[in-house]
Design an enzyme around this catalytic site. Structure first.
Site, PDB file in Angstrom:
ATOM      1  N   SER A 228      22.017 -24.422 -19.342  1.00 23.73           N
ATOM      2  CA  SER A 228      20.558 -24.434 -19.408  1.00 23.73           C
ATOM      3  C   SER A 228      20.031 -25.195 -18.203  1.00 23.73           C
ATOM      4  CB  SER A 228      20.098 -25.161 -20.678  1.00 23.73           C
ATOM      5  OG  SER A 228      18.735 -25.529 -20.566  1.00 23.73           O
TER       6      SER A 228
ATOM      7  N   GLN B 268      13.494 -15.286 -28.510  1.00 20.94           N
ATOM      8  CA  GLN B 268      12.720 -14.653 -27.435  1.00 20.94           C
ATOM      9  C   GLN B 268      13.112 -13.172 -27.300  1.00 20.94           C
ATOM     10  OE1 GLN B 268      11.932 -16.469 -23.432  1.00 20.94           O
ATOM     11  NE2 GLN B 268      13.721 -15.301 -22.842  1.00 20.94           N
TER      12      GLN B 268
ATOM     13  N   GLY C 117      18.924 -13.156 -22.053  1.00 20.30           N
ATOM     14  CA  GLY C 117      20.085 -13.830 -22.635  1.00 20.30           C
ATOM     15  C   GLY C 117      19.897 -14.075 -24.123  1.00 20.30           C
TER      16      GLY C 117
ATOM     17  N   HIS D  61      22.215 -17.501 -15.633  1.00 21.34           N
ATOM     18  CA  HIS D  61      21.333 -16.537 -14.966  1.00 21.34           C
ATOM     19  C   HIS D  61      22.161 -15.578 -14.100  1.00 21.34           C
ATOM     20  CE1 HIS D  61      18.568 -20.152 -15.343  1.00 21.34           C
ATOM     21  NE2 HIS D  61      17.871 -19.219 -15.950  1.00 21.34           N
TER      22      HIS D  61
ATOM     23  N   LEU E  25      18.294 -21.682 -11.161  1.00 18.65           N
ATOM     24  CA  LEU E  25      19.299 -20.718 -11.619  1.00 18.65           C
ATOM     25  C   LEU E  25      20.689 -21.335 -11.700  1.00 18.65           C
ATOM     26  CD1 LEU E  25      18.181 -17.488  -9.705  1.00 18.65           C
ATOM     27  CD2 LEU E  25      17.411 -18.377 -11.919  1.00 18.65           C
TER      28      LEU E  25
ATOM     29  N   GLY F  85      13.704 -19.852 -12.871  1.00 16.82           N
ATOM     30  CA  GLY F  85      14.289 -20.577 -11.747  1.00 16.82           C
ATOM     31  C   GLY F  85      15.268 -21.644 -12.177  1.00 16.82           C
TER      32      GLY F  85
HETATM   33  P1  AMP Z   1      15.015 -19.089 -18.251  1.00 17.50           P
HETATM   34  O1  AMP Z   1      15.066 -19.285 -16.772  1.00 17.50           O
HETATM   35  O2  AMP Z   1      15.460 -20.272 -19.040  1.00 17.50           O
HETATM   36  O3  AMP Z   1      13.712 -18.500 -18.725  1.00 17.50           O
HETATM   37  O4  AMP Z   1      16.101 -17.982 -18.564  1.00 17.50           O
HETATM   38  C1  AMP Z   1      16.023 -16.712 -17.960  1.00 17.50           C
HETATM   39  C2  AMP Z   1      16.957 -15.779 -18.686  1.00 17.50           C
HETATM   40  O5  AMP Z   1      18.294 -16.277 -18.598  1.00 17.50           O
HETATM   41  C3  AMP Z   1      16.631 -15.673 -20.188  1.00 17.50           C
HETATM   42  O6  AMP Z   1      16.788 -14.329 -20.599  1.00 17.50           O
HETATM   43  C4  AMP Z   1      17.655 -16.570 -20.805  1.00 17.50           C
HETATM   44  O7  AMP Z   1      17.981 -16.222 -22.143  1.00 17.50           O
HETATM   45  C5  AMP Z   1      18.842 -16.358 -19.899  1.00 17.50           C
HETATM   46  N1  AMP Z   1      19.768 -17.492 -19.979  1.00 17.50           N
HETATM   47  C6  AMP Z   1      19.487 -18.795 -19.789  1.00 17.50           C
HETATM   48  N2  AMP Z   1      20.590 -19.546 -19.989  1.00 17.50           N
HETATM   49  C7  AMP Z   1      21.587 -18.676 -20.342  1.00 17.50           C
HETATM   50  C8  AMP Z   1      22.961 -18.824 -20.696  1.00 17.50           C
HETATM   51  N3  AMP Z   1      23.538 -20.021 -20.748  1.00 17.50           N
HETATM   52  N4  AMP Z   1      23.661 -17.719 -20.998  1.00 17.50           N
HETATM   53  C9  AMP Z   1      23.072 -16.482 -20.959  1.00 17.50           C
HETATM   54  N5  AMP Z   1      21.788 -16.277 -20.636  1.00 17.50           N
HETATM   55  C10 AMP Z   1      21.055 -17.363 -20.330  1.00 17.50           C
END
Ligand code: AMP
Length: 283
Positions: free
Chosen positions: A186, A154, A148, A35, A31, A29
């Protein structure tokens, strides 16, 4: 777009698309455009016939730090709008009680790639990630899932989990989406102080310079030390690690002809930021 809050609602929402391509994008979330890029790639991969499923679940099991979990931003209404705008078909938005039985007693641990980098500093983090992602794979039964490269470790661990457990899903790695000044997007960036937000693009600049130095033959240790000294010089920054590792097994480089990864984690005040860059000896 359908929103499922329970496992039953999720199963019902996916019943009509069983047998078709189902592309899953798991998220926690809050987002942002990073995302959104994964969701758009999922839409592309699924095509008109297939289904895009996204999960929005702040997984408590993967947090090794209660303060970090409590401070994690949650924006469910805005998240649903992002999903809608990106063409998502089904959003799964469970609470922890829906996701986990209170007496759950099965764990899911990867034991090699998880011992280094973030895994060495965040005990239990990747076991929590593997647990939640394997549950999501069982619930959604996707043909494909997108993660990502921002969370490079991960992705590597999940690839290993899928390989070692013969989980019938194809994983796709998506490029890191950055702000115009180079800071990797992020959900935690909103917690940065204005000073730290202004200083944080130094991470990307240091990584790009390091990649150029590595390509030209600079020794591994010198490359890491340069990044460390640039980041440590910033007020209020504590570097967690700067490591140059083999891009596949994430352990120290033994064969410099193979692709490498330079990964960084640093606290800007209370906020832990991570970033990485893929390297090779010849660009
Ligand atoms: P999270 O909500 O932080 O768990 O991220 C969900 C997915 O989005 C994960 O696969 C992350 O690697 C990807 N993600 C988060 N930030 C970025 C970004 N800046 N660029 C590409 N993918 C991202």
């Amino acid at each position: 777009m359908q929103t499922a809050y329970t496992k039953e609602e999720l199963r019902a929402a996916l019943a009509p698309v069983r047998g078709k391509r189902i592309v899953l994008v798991p998220t926690m979330g809050a987002l942002h455009e990073g995302h959104a890029s994964l969701l758009r790639q999922a839409r592309e991969l699924a095509g008109d016939e297939g289904c895009v499923a996204a999960s929005v679940f702040l997984n408590p099991v993967q947090f090794d730090n209660a303060g970090d979990l409590a401070a994690y931003p949650q924006t469910p209404e805005a998240d649903l709008q992002v999903c809608r705008d990106c063409g998502v078909d089904v959003v799964f938005m469970p609470t922890p009680d829906v996701m986990y039985c209170s007496d759950r007693s099965v764990t899911m641990e990867e034991t090699h790639l998880s011992t280094v980098l973030c895994g060495a500093r965040r005990p239990g983090h990747f076991a929590g990630v593997c647990l939640v992602v394997s549950k999501l794979f069982n619930l959604v039964q996707p043909t494909d899932a997108i993660f990502g490269k921002k969370d490079y470790q991960q992705l590597a661990i999940l690839r290993r989990m899928v390989r070692d457990l013969d989980i019938p899903v194809t994983l796709h790695g998506a490029e890191i989406v950055r702000d115009v000044d180079g800071l990797a997007l992020s959900s935690r960036n909103v917690r940065l102080s204005p000073e730290h937000r202004a200083a944080a693009p130094a991470i990307r600049r240091a990584l790009v310079a390091a990649a150029a130095a590595y390509a030209e033959g600079a020794p591994v240790q010198a490359v890491c030390e340069d990044v460390l000294s640039i980041l440590s010089a910033i007020d209020g920054v504590t570097v967690d690690y700067v490591e140059l590792v083999d891009a596949e097994n994430l352990h120290p480089v033994t064969d410099e002809a193979r692709p490498a990864l330079l990964a960084v984690a640093a606290y800007f005040g209370e906020v832990r930021l991570i970033d990485n860059i893929e390297l090779s000896r010849t660009i």
